[in-house]
Design a protein around this motif. Structure first.
Motif, mmCIF file in Angstrom:
data_model
loop_
_atom_site.group_PDB
_atom_site.id
_atom_site.type_symbol
_atom_site.label_atom_id
_atom_site.label_comp_id
_atom_site.label_asym_id
_atom_site.label_seq_id
_atom_site.Cartn_x
_atom_site.Cartn_y
_atom_site.Cartn_z
ATOM 1 N N ARG A 152 0.800 -1.235 0.000
ATOM 2 C CA ARG A 152 0.000 0.000 0.000
ATOM 3 C C ARG A 152 0.828 1.279 0.000
ATOM 4 N N GLY A 153 2.163 1.166 0.092
ATOM 5 C CA GLY A 153 3.025 2.331 -0.035
ATOM 6 C C GLY A 153 2.758 3.425 0.976
ATOM 7 N N ASP A 154 2.580 4.652 0.476
ATOM 8 C CA ASP A 154 2.398 5.812 1.353
ATOM 9 C C ASP A 154 1.208 5.675 2.290
ATOM 10 N N ALA A 155 0.147 5.060 1.811
ATOM 11 C CA ALA A 155 -1.046 4.907 2.654
ATOM 12 C C ALA A 155 -0.717 4.103 3.906
ATOM 13 N N GLY B 168 10.951 1.781 -1.173
ATOM 14 C CA GLY B 168 10.499 3.040 -1.734
ATOM 15 C C GLY B 168 8.990 3.179 -1.718
ATOM 16 N N THR B 169 8.528 4.401 -1.634
ATOM 17 C CA THR B 169 7.104 4.731 -1.789
ATOM 18 C C THR B 169 7.037 5.944 -2.705
ATOM 19 N N ALA B 170 5.845 6.432 -2.946
ATOM 20 C CA ALA B 170 5.718 7.624 -3.776
ATOM 21 C C ALA B 170 6.428 8.822 -3.148
ATOM 22 N N SER B 171 6.516 8.829 -1.827
ATOM 23 C CA SER B 171 7.122 9.970 -1.123
ATOM 24 C C SER B 171 8.559 9.721 -0.688
ATOM 25 N N VAL B 172 8.864 8.503 -0.280
ATOM 26 C CA VAL B 172 10.193 8.179 0.254
ATOM 27 C C VAL B 172 11.013 7.473 -0.816
ATOM 28 N N PRO B 173 12.179 8.008 -1.146
ATOM 29 C CA PRO B 173 12.983 7.367 -2.200
ATOM 30 C C PRO B 173 13.592 6.050 -1.735
ATOM 31 N N TYR C 237 17.653 -7.126 4.284
ATOM 32 C CA TYR C 237 19.020 -7.317 3.789
ATOM 33 C C TYR C 237 19.001 -8.222 2.553
ATOM 34 N N GLY C 238 19.690 -7.811 1.537
ATOM 35 C CA GLY C 238 19.655 -8.493 0.255
ATOM 36 C C GLY C 238 18.915 -7.644 -0.753
ATOM 37 N N GLN C 239 17.785 -7.060 -0.298
ATOM 38 C CA GLN C 239 17.121 -6.050 -1.111
ATOM 39 C C GLN C 239 17.956 -4.773 -1.099
ATOM 40 N N VAL C 240 18.499 -4.471 0.074
ATOM 41 C CA VAL C 240 19.440 -3.367 0.257
ATOM 42 C C VAL C 240 20.595 -3.868 1.115
#
Length: 440
Positions: free
Chosen positions: A45-48, A201-206, A227-230
């Motif tokens: 759901r990202g930013d929500a 990441g979300t629409a607001s957070v890089p 970890y592994g994703q970043v």
């Protein structure tokens, strides 16, 4: 104060030391399960989800995701609002950390062989890094400086800081440190949801490439999960200090050095090693006398009772042996000639030399990083530094002569492994070479 006493000469010394220094992870099934749900929710759901989780856990009332970002003007205002003494101290610490970090930068290099083949290494900075900083009533501007400045010295293009603001409380010292360190964007978010936002990441957070910085059990568990994703800096355990003293340092100094780490939390581990039994007694007496004067005496008392130790050894050589086994986060060599003892030390996050070098100086302003390996990981890892924000690419250029020379070697090895396409790829660049397939 009941503090564990160990003696190197006792037959059960090593098993007791092993039990004392053991640390079992940073999480449990409940925490891991909750963190997994938070990460899944944020990815879906990202930013929500980020807005909902932040308002729930930090008791805030943000109406839109755009409100989660703390504007640059607020950082400027925080810096300007600091009392002169605090601003000077912060600027001094930042300058010293930056000067030390500048010496850590890795540079690209290459060399050319006689036939024109070039080999080398290209060093580049990470594109984006996320910095987690505890927030609310907790004020850790030193952590901002220690994590952010090496990243900027390395050349990181975008440094994104997340800091929770429980009940809407923002800390001027933390925001001022972010301004001095060159942080690019700051968001008022924390917990596992902040780690997930940085990782995916979300629409607001890089989205970032690596996440660094301290946090509680929820943050540590989330860092492990992504970890592994970043990349991450480390999964840190409780703070540790090990002091080796020959018995000639003021006992009050040593007691306070032990307190300086014990006051972090109840699981912190302060240990003193000395060949002087009478000195151990003097330090124990100093602990009893000085403990009631501490603002965080309740926390220190639990740390001392559950994880501290006073260890007697026969000499400084035995002290070094014990220190190398423990591989402490912080090691003070409070002895007459610390330089003579230093070659015996193989495992430690940071080493403080001499009677006048308090570990607390390293926490704030000496210059070297205070983000250090804990829980015996100094056996194989190092302090955070500029190199943690740089990566290396190998460089290989072959001249025609070099391609022919190396191709023959590669051909033999590749065919020995049964990888004929590898072999033929190299062989095509060897003038006049006839592959076995063509010869038959």
């Amino acid at each position: 104060m009941d503090i564990a006493r160990l003696n190197y000469s006792d037959p059960d010394f090593w098993p007791r030391l092993d039990r004392l220094t053991a640390w079992e992870g940073v999480s449990d099934a409940h925490v891991a399960g909750t963190v997994a749900q938070i990460i899944a929710d944020l990815r879906a759901r990202g930013d929500a989800a980020l807005l909902e989780l932040t308002n729930r856990y930090d008791r805030t009332a943000f109406a839109a995701a755009a409100e989660l970002e703390i504007p640059a003007e607020r950082l400027d205002a925080a810096l300007c609002a600091l009392p002169p003494a605090q601003r000077t101290a912060l600027e001094t610490a930042a300058a010293r950390v930056r000067a030390y970090a500048e010496r850590q930068k890795l540079d690209s290099w290459s060399y050319t062989e006689a036939d024109g083949t070039l080999l080398g290494q290209q060093v580049t900075a990470l594109d984006a890094v996320g910095l987690y900083v505890p927030g609310g009533k907790a004020a850790y501007p030193s952590s901002v400086l220690m994590n952010a400045i090496p990243a900027k010295v390395a050349g990181v293009r975008q440094l994104v800081m997340v800091v929770p603001t429980p009940d809407g409380e923002q800390n001027d010292l933390v925001l001022a440190a972010a301004r001095l360190a060159g942080v690019d964007r700051v968001f008022a978010i924390g917990g596992a949801q902040a780690v997930a936002a940085l990782a995916y990441g979300t629409a607001s957070v890089p989205r970032v490439d690596k996440i660094v910085g301290p946090g509680n059990i929820w943050v540590a568990t989330a860092k492990r999960a992504v970890y592994g994703q970043v990349g991450i800096d480390m999964i840190a355990g409780p703070s540790e200090i090990l002091v080796i003293c020959d018995g000639d340092t003021d006992a009050d100094w040593i007691a306070m050095d032990l307190f300086s780490q014990a006051e972090h939390d109840e699981d912190a581990q302060p240990i003193l090693i000395s060949p002087d039994a009478a000195f151990l007694d003097r330090v124990a007496a100093a602990i009893e006398r000085l403990l009631p004067t501490l603002a965080r005496a309740d926390i220190v008392r639990v740390s001392l009772a559950s994880r501290a130790a006073l260890i007697r050894v026969g000499d400084l050589a035995e002290a070094a042996e014990v220190a190398n086994y423990i591989a402490p986060e912080h090691l003070e060599l409070s002895v007459a000639d610390p330089q003579a003892l230093l070659p015996s030390i193989r495992h430690a996050g940071a080493i403080f030399l001499g009677r006048h070098t308090a570990e607390a100086l390293g926490d704030y302003c000496a210059g070297p990083n205070h983000v250090l390996p804990t829980s015996r990981t100094a056996r194989f890892s190092s302090p955070l530094g500029v190199y943690d924000f740089q990566k290396r690419s190998s460089l290989i250029f072959c001249s025609p002569d070099g391609a022919a020379t190396l191709g023959r070697t590669a051909s033999v090895l590749a065919r020995g492994e049964g990888l004929s396409a590898h072999a033929r790829s190299a062989e095509y660049r060897i003038p006049g070479f006839v592959p076995p397939e063509a010869a038959s």
